[in-house]
Design a protein around this motif. Sequence first.
Motif, short mmCIF file in Angstrom:
data_model
loop_
_atom_site.label_atom_id
_atom_site.label_comp_id
_atom_site.label_asym_id
_atom_site.label_seq_id
_atom_site.Cartn_x
_atom_site.Cartn_y
_atom_site.Cartn_z
N ALA A 220 0.92 -1.25 -0.14
CA ALA A 220 -0.08 -0.12 -0.07
C ALA A 220 0.79 1.17 0.08
O ALA A 220 0.35 2.40 -0.82
CB ALA A 220 -0.98 -0.16 1.17
N ALA A 221 1.96 1.24 0.85
CA ALA A 221 2.69 2.43 0.78
C ALA A 221 3.69 2.57 -0.44
O ALA A 221 3.49 3.75 -0.85
CB ALA A 221 3.77 2.08 1.99
N LEU A 222 3.74 1.53 -1.11
CA LEU A 222 4.56 2.01 -2.41
C LEU A 222 3.60 2.15 -3.46
O LEU A 222 3.98 3.25 -4.25
CB LEU A 222 5.17 0.36 -2.73
N MET A 223 2.39 1.56 -3.58
CA MET A 223 1.62 2.16 -4.59
C MET A 223 1.06 3.34 -4.58
O MET A 223 0.48 3.83 -5.37
CB MET A 223 0.33 0.89 -4.66
N SER A 224 0.91 3.81 -3.17
CA SER A 224 0.30 5.17 -3.03
C SER A 224 1.74 6.46 -3.12
O SER A 224 1.12 7.32 -3.01
CB SER A 224 -0.07 5.27 -1.78
N SER A 225 2.73 5.98 -3.25
CA SER A 225 3.84 6.76 -3.43
C SER A 225 3.38 7.77 -4.80
O SER A 225 3.27 7.24 -6.08
CB SER A 225 5.07 6.27 -3.66
N PRO A 226 3.37 9.19 -4.72
CA PRO A 226 3.19 10.03 -5.79
C PRO A 226 4.49 10.21 -6.70
O PRO A 226 4.52 10.85 -7.73
CB PRO A 226 2.93 11.44 -5.21
#
Length: 268
Positions: free
Chosen positions: A236-242
């Motif tokens: 989740a943290a990776l996929m939400s990185s802008p």
Amino acid sequence: MLDVSQVSHSYAAGGRLWRKPAIPVLQDISFTLEPGMCLGLLGVSGTGKSTLGKIILGLQRPTAGRVSFAGQDWYARDRRARHHMRREVQAVFQDCYSAVNPLMSAGQIIGEPLRNYERLSALEQKRRVAELLEQVGLQASDADKRPAAFSGGQLQRINIARAIALRPKLIVLDEAISSLDMVNQTQILTLLSQLRADYGMSYLFITHHIQAALTISDRMLVMDKGQIVCTADSAAALMSSPHPAVQQLIAARLPEHPSQRLDWSSET
């Protein structure tokens, strides 16, 4: 177990008669890797991932910074000490064919680190090679075959068997599944996960495949232009990185369901 501290690297440019400014490849890279962890190192081609892998393996001295394994600086040790340390750090590379000697049998390839570091009788080594072949999903009888007799997926299993022969503490996997088809990629990732569970080894998993990294990694770093631009402890943290570098990796991901993939046959 692995401590990379402020590592930078540049390549010299120009010829004998003139010198150009050095080309920076890595800039102030720092991270740690704990025992038993799989650390995913992601980035598109040209971001410096493989150069960093070589530095960690002791194959390329960095321009600046420090790489420590089990508390020992790779590049502050003498040649004998580095030879001893190298027993604990092995590698699996992308091109499974060029990583082996085509004139050697699978048994000879897998047995090479055993010959270099262990004092085994011929019978003991044969037994150990047979065990390793079976551990990576091949048969003991495959020991007598040469690389040309294997598929790419099978040959990468042989490279993995060679890498685990000494029960190392760390394996650097540099695009180790990139040259394989999707079925073999899945099988190799499953094998790597099982071996890590069995032996408690650590992996540095270098890849540009975000889905593969998400499958096997406990923590992920994303590189761009020689720098770490994102650190993520979860999918989740990776996929939400802008960050654009992360979004580029996400955009390149092949959808899991065939119906969501681009139908190239319809293109004219």
